[in-house]
Design a protein around this motif. Structure first.
Motif, mmCIF file in Angstrom:
data_model
loop_
_atom_site.group_PDB
_atom_site.id
_atom_site.type_symbol
_atom_site.label_atom_id
_atom_site.label_comp_id
_atom_site.label_asym_id
_atom_site.label_seq_id
_atom_site.Cartn_x
_atom_site.Cartn_y
_atom_site.Cartn_z
ATOM 1 N N VAL A 13 3.590 9.538 -17.899
ATOM 2 C CA VAL A 13 4.402 9.343 -16.693
ATOM 3 C C VAL A 13 3.710 10.103 -15.579
ATOM 4 O O VAL A 13 3.325 11.263 -15.756
ATOM 5 N N LEU A 14 3.541 9.420 -14.462
ATOM 6 C CA LEU A 14 3.049 10.133 -13.284
ATOM 7 C C LEU A 14 3.946 9.803 -12.115
ATOM 8 O O LEU A 14 4.435 8.687 -11.972
ATOM 9 N N ILE A 15 4.197 10.830 -11.321
ATOM 10 C CA ILE A 15 4.907 10.684 -10.059
ATOM 11 C C ILE A 15 3.933 11.182 -9.005
ATOM 12 O O ILE A 15 3.408 12.295 -9.115
ATOM 13 N N GLY A 16 3.675 10.328 -8.029
ATOM 14 C CA GLY A 16 2.697 10.700 -7.022
ATOM 15 C C GLY A 16 3.135 10.328 -5.625
ATOM 16 O O GLY A 16 3.982 9.462 -5.431
ATOM 17 N N SER A 17 2.549 11.010 -4.669
ATOM 18 C CA SER A 17 2.772 10.673 -3.266
ATOM 19 C C SER A 17 1.523 9.979 -2.743
ATOM 20 O O SER A 17 0.438 10.101 -3.316
ATOM 21 N N LEU A 18 1.691 9.260 -1.657
ATOM 22 C CA LEU A 18 0.554 8.580 -1.042
ATOM 23 C C LEU A 18 -0.170 9.531 -0.110
ATOM 24 O O LEU A 18 0.452 10.364 0.556
ATOM 25 N N SER A 19 -1.486 9.384 -0.047
ATOM 26 C CA SER A 19 -2.265 10.161 0.916
ATOM 27 C C SER A 19 -1.899 9.692 2.320
ATOM 28 O O SER A 19 -1.291 8.630 2.500
ATOM 29 N N GLU A 20 -2.281 10.478 3.319
ATOM 30 C CA GLU A 20 -1.939 10.123 4.700
ATOM 31 C C GLU A 20 -2.450 8.751 5.096
ATOM 32 O O GLU A 20 -1.783 8.016 5.822
ATOM 33 N N ASP A 21 -3.637 8.373 4.610
ATOM 34 C CA ASP A 21 -4.192 7.063 4.954
ATOM 35 C C ASP A 21 -3.661 5.948 4.051
ATOM 36 O O ASP A 21 -3.971 4.783 4.237
ATOM 37 N N GLY A 22 -2.851 6.309 3.040
ATOM 38 C CA GLY A 22 -2.251 5.316 2.162
ATOM 39 C C GLY A 22 -3.209 4.683 1.174
ATOM 40 O O GLY A 22 -2.867 3.700 0.516
ATOM 41 N N ARG A 23 -4.376 5.247 1.009
ATOM 42 C CA ARG A 23 -5.385 4.657 0.110
ATOM 43 C C ARG A 23 -5.469 5.340 -1.249
ATOM 44 O O ARG A 23 -6.113 4.829 -2.145
ATOM 45 N N ASN A 24 -4.843 6.500 -1.370
ATOM 46 C CA ASN A 24 -4.924 7.270 -2.612
ATOM 47 C C ASN A 24 -3.546 7.732 -3.037
ATOM 48 O O ASN A 24 -2.632 7.842 -2.222
ATOM 49 N N VAL A 25 -3.428 8.032 -4.313
ATOM 50 C CA VAL A 25 -2.231 8.642 -4.866
ATOM 51 C C VAL A 25 -2.591 10.076 -5.222
ATOM 52 O O VAL A 25 -3.633 10.327 -5.834
ATOM 53 N N LEU A 26 -1.724 10.991 -4.825
ATOM 54 C CA LEU A 26 -1.876 12.401 -5.173
ATOM 55 C C LEU A 26 -0.745 12.721 -6.141
ATOM 56 O O LEU A 26 0.430 12.700 -5.740
ATOM 57 N N THR A 27 -1.077 12.964 -7.405
ATOM 58 C CA THR A 27 -0.001 13.185 -8.365
ATOM 59 C C THR A 27 0.699 14.506 -8.074
ATOM 60 O O THR A 27 0.081 15.505 -7.731
ATOM 61 N N LYS A 28 2.005 14.466 -8.185
ATOM 62 C CA LYS A 28 2.835 15.663 -8.080
ATOM 63 C C LYS A 28 3.187 16.170 -9.470
ATOM 64 O O LYS A 28 3.429 17.349 -9.672
ATOM 65 N N VAL A 29 3.236 15.238 -10.408
ATOM 66 C CA VAL A 29 3.408 15.567 -11.820
ATOM 67 C C VAL A 29 2.748 14.458 -12.622
ATOM 68 O O VAL A 29 2.859 13.278 -12.288
ATOM 69 N N PHE A 30 2.040 14.851 -13.660
ATOM 70 C CA PHE A 30 1.333 13.909 -14.525
ATOM 71 C C PHE A 30 1.515 14.394 -15.950
ATOM 72 O O PHE A 30 1.094 15.497 -16.295
ATOM 73 N N LEU A 31 2.203 13.598 -16.766
ATOM 74 C CA LEU A 31 2.505 13.976 -18.144
ATOM 75 C C LEU A 31 1.797 13.082 -19.142
ATOM 76 O O LEU A 31 1.694 11.873 -18.928
ATOM 77 N N LYS A 32 1.364 13.683 -20.222
ATOM 78 C CA LYS A 32 0.899 12.938 -21.399
ATOM 79 C C LYS A 32 1.661 13.508 -22.585
ATOM 80 O O LYS A 32 1.614 14.718 -22.839
#
Length: 175
Positions: A53-72
């Protein structure tokens, strides 16, 4: 592309699933701190029975995801940044929700992370601001088909407003 909009399926919740959704609502109504996104991701991983499960926010330019939490397997992994282009997460932004029940790697051959993680099945949903602008996303992934994607979608939808609020707060701490 072969993906399904789970929310178009006719699905009736079982009694135990109703209790899980009530627990999710309870989780969102508790006082929140910086651990909320991790708790929400763990709750999703446990009850949707998915490997990642990953929850991420978008970068300012909307081209990347920055994970806020990433679980395995319910263990926290280091946060990462990855490009949306050529990934199923890009489809989430355009479709708002998508589910690839199997062979997701075949549909996104340029997404090296899917191959490295051996992902077979993917379910993703977008998080929006009150103005309807994308702020982030959640991705549920597994090396086998997600067993109950319709319930997983219900679970994500119940938790979405609180996760959206948290992502917005984290991106604008002055609020």
């Amino acid at each position: 592309m072969e993906y399904r909009f789970v929310h178009h399926w006719n699905y009736v919740l079982r009694e135990d699933e109703h209790r899980i959704l009530e627990s999710a609502i309870s989780l969102t109504s508790q006082p929140r701190d910086e651990s909320f996104l991790r708790l929400a991701a763990e709750f999703i991983a446990t009850h949707a029975q998915v490997q990642y499960v990953l929850i991420g926010s978008l970068s300012e330019d909307g081209r990347n995801v920055l994970t806020k939490v990433f679980l395995k397997d319910r263990e926290v992994l280091p946060n990462i940044s990855y490009p949306l282009q050529h990934s199923p997460c890009d489809s989430v932004l355009t479709q708002r929700f998508c589910y690839y029940p199997n062979n997701v790697q075949r549909h996104f051959p340029r997404d090296i992370e899917l191959q490295e993680l051996n992902i077979e099945s993917y379910l993703g949903s977008i998080f929006l601001t009150k103005e309807g602008e994308p702020v982030g996303l959640v991705a549920l992934m597994s090396d086998k088909q997600i067993e109950n994607a319709a319930f997983a979608e219900h679970l994500v939808l119940v938790l979405s407003p609180a996760i959206e609020e948290e992502l917005i707060l984290q991106s604008n701490p002055a609020l």
